[in-house]
Design a protein around this motif. Structure first.
Motif, PDB file in Angstrom:
ATOM      1  N   GLY A 106     -62.071   3.015  68.109  1.00 30.23           N
ATOM      2  CA  GLY A 106     -62.637   4.074  68.933  1.00 30.23           C
ATOM      3  C   GLY A 106     -62.103   5.421  68.494  1.00 30.23           C
ATOM      4  O   GLY A 106     -62.842   6.392  68.360  1.00 30.23           O
ATOM      5  N   SER A 107     -60.791   5.474  68.257  1.00 25.55           N
ATOM      6  CA  SER A 107     -60.169   6.701  67.762  1.00 25.55           C
ATOM      7  C   SER A 107     -58.883   6.346  67.029  1.00 25.55           C
ATOM      8  O   SER A 107     -58.282   5.305  67.263  1.00 25.55           O
ATOM      9  CB  SER A 107     -59.878   7.685  68.901  1.00 25.55           C
ATOM     10  OG  SER A 107     -58.855   7.174  69.738  1.00 25.55           O
ATOM     11  N   LEU A 108     -58.491   7.242  66.142  1.00 26.86           N
ATOM     12  CA  LEU A 108     -57.264   7.069  65.377  1.00 26.86           C
ATOM     13  C   LEU A 108     -56.593   8.423  65.261  1.00 26.86           C
ATOM     14  O   LEU A 108     -57.195   9.385  64.770  1.00 26.86           O
ATOM     15  CB  LEU A 108     -57.565   6.507  63.988  1.00 26.86           C
ATOM     16  CG  LEU A 108     -56.385   6.407  63.014  1.00 26.86           C
ATOM     17  CD1 LEU A 108     -55.287   5.508  63.566  1.00 26.86           C
ATOM     18  CD2 LEU A 108     -56.872   5.907  61.663  1.00 26.86           C
ATOM     19  N   THR A 109     -55.361   8.496  65.723  1.00 23.73           N
ATOM     20  CA  THR A 109     -54.564   9.706  65.599  1.00 23.73           C
ATOM     21  C   THR A 109     -53.358   9.382  64.741  1.00 23.73           C
ATOM     22  O   THR A 109     -52.499   8.605  65.140  1.00 23.73           O
ATOM     23  CB  THR A 109     -54.099  10.219  66.982  1.00 23.73           C
ATOM     24  OG1 THR A 109     -55.233  10.416  67.812  1.00 23.73           O
ATOM     25  CG2 THR A 109     -53.321  11.514  66.849  1.00 23.73           C
ATOM     26  N   LEU A 110     -53.340   9.925  63.533  1.00 25.71           N
ATOM     27  CA  LEU A 110     -52.206   9.771  62.624  1.00 25.71           C
ATOM     28  C   LEU A 110     -51.540  11.131  62.481  1.00 25.71           C
ATOM     29  O   LEU A 110     -52.188  12.105  62.099  1.00 25.71           O
ATOM     30  CB  LEU A 110     -52.670   9.282  61.246  1.00 25.71           C
ATOM     31  CG  LEU A 110     -53.155   7.846  61.175  1.00 25.71           C
ATOM     32  CD1 LEU A 110     -53.757   7.563  59.801  1.00 25.71           C
ATOM     33  CD2 LEU A 110     -52.002   6.885  61.448  1.00 25.71           C
ATOM     34  N   THR A 111     -50.273  11.201  62.794  1.00 29.35           N
ATOM     35  CA  THR A 111     -49.523  12.436  62.709  1.00 29.35           C
ATOM     36  C   THR A 111     -48.481  12.312  61.612  1.00 29.35           C
ATOM     37  O   THR A 111     -47.747  11.325  61.572  1.00 29.35           O
ATOM     38  CB  THR A 111     -48.812  12.718  64.055  1.00 29.35           C
ATOM     39  OG1 THR A 111     -49.779  12.757  65.092  1.00 29.35           O
ATOM     40  CG2 THR A 111     -48.051  14.034  64.008  1.00 29.35           C
ATOM     41  N   VAL A 112     -48.436  13.292  60.724  1.00 30.29           N
ATOM     42  CA  VAL A 112     -47.368  13.332  59.730  1.00 30.29           C
ATOM     43  C   VAL A 112     -46.173  13.977  60.430  1.00 30.29           C
ATOM     44  O   VAL A 112     -46.164  15.178  60.690  1.00 30.29           O
ATOM     45  CB  VAL A 112     -47.778  14.115  58.473  1.00 30.29           C
ATOM     46  CG1 VAL A 112     -46.591  14.256  57.521  1.00 30.29           C
ATOM     47  CG2 VAL A 112     -48.939  13.435  57.774  1.00 30.29           C
ATOM     48  N   ALA A 113     -45.188  13.156  60.737  1.00 28.69           N
ATOM     49  CA  ALA A 113     -44.027  13.621  61.474  1.00 28.69           C
ATOM     50  C   ALA A 113     -42.903  14.070  60.560  1.00 28.69           C
ATOM     51  O   ALA A 113     -42.003  14.789  60.990  1.00 28.69           O
ATOM     52  CB  ALA A 113     -43.515  12.500  62.388  1.00 28.69           C
ATOM     53  N   TYR A 114     -42.967  13.645  59.302  1.00 26.82           N
ATOM     54  CA  TYR A 114     -41.858  13.918  58.406  1.00 26.82           C
ATOM     55  C   TYR A 114     -42.337  13.842  56.972  1.00 26.82           C
ATOM     56  O   TYR A 114     -43.057  12.910  56.612  1.00 26.82           O
ATOM     57  CB  TYR A 114     -40.765  12.865  58.650  1.00 26.82           C
ATOM     58  CG  TYR A 114     -39.444  13.156  57.994  1.00 26.82           C
ATOM     59  CD1 TYR A 114     -38.624  14.173  58.439  1.00 26.82           C
ATOM     60  CD2 TYR A 114     -39.014  12.385  56.924  1.00 26.82           C
ATOM     61  CE1 TYR A 114     -37.410  14.427  57.836  1.00 26.82           C
ATOM     62  CE2 TYR A 114     -37.796  12.630  56.317  1.00 26.82           C
ATOM     63  CZ  TYR A 114     -36.999  13.650  56.780  1.00 26.82           C
ATOM     64  OH  TYR A 114     -35.801  13.904  56.179  1.00 26.82           O
ATOM     65  N   VAL A 115     -41.959  14.811  56.163  1.00 20.70           N
ATOM     66  CA  VAL A 115     -42.249  14.779  54.733  1.00 20.70           C
ATOM     67  C   VAL A 115     -40.908  14.631  54.034  1.00 20.70           C
ATOM     68  O   VAL A 115     -40.028  15.482  54.169  1.00 20.70           O
ATOM     69  CB  VAL A 115     -42.971  16.051  54.246  1.00 20.70           C
ATOM     70  CG1 VAL A 115     -43.196  15.996  52.739  1.00 20.70           C
ATOM     71  CG2 VAL A 115     -44.293  16.223  54.986  1.00 20.70           C
TER      72      VAL A 115
END
Length: 129
Positions: A106-115
């Motif tokens: 239904g939905s996908l939230t991917l957050t880049v929290a750290y590089v």
């Protein structure tokens, strides 16, 4: 696993663990972190300190709704790889897990929290001096 969008707490937890494993296996992903806001982290920590923790919650958030399964995750990425490419790999990995379970995203939230830089050890990894 049910093919509809209604999932029990145990099914959501199992699905979250499978998604976490798939994300960790993705090219360019250096870590998976608990998603959510600072407030939710503080509330969780406070509940744990007071002994109100109801078991360990999965790092990846999975919720079922009328539109399908909503997934939320925070990842650490390798600084040598383009974040956009890593996010595409991660999205494809989540979709593959959902497809294998007969579920629709239904939905996908991917957050880049750290590089993470190339010289920096992965969380929990020790490097020799």
């Amino acid at each position: 696993m049910m093919t509809g969008t209604e999932l029990s707490k145990e099914e959501r937890a199992g699905l979250a663990l499978r998604i976490e494993a798939a994300l960790r296996a993705c090219s360019g992903v250096r870590g998976v972190y608990r998603s959510g806001s600072l407030v939710s982290h503080l509330l969780r920590a406070g509940a744990s300190a007071w002994g109100n923790e109801r078991g360990v919650e999965p790092i990846v958030s999975v919720a079922a709704g009328a539109d399908g399964v909503a997934v939320e995750a925070a990842i650490g990425v390798d600084g040598r790889v383009r974040s956009v490419a890593t996010l595409r790999h991660a999205r494809d990995a989540v979709d593959a897990v959902l497809r294998a379970e007969g579920l629709r995203r239904g939905s996908l939230t991917l957050t880049v929290a750290y590089v993470q830089s190339a010289t920096e050890p992965a969380p929990g990894e020790r490097r020799r001096p």
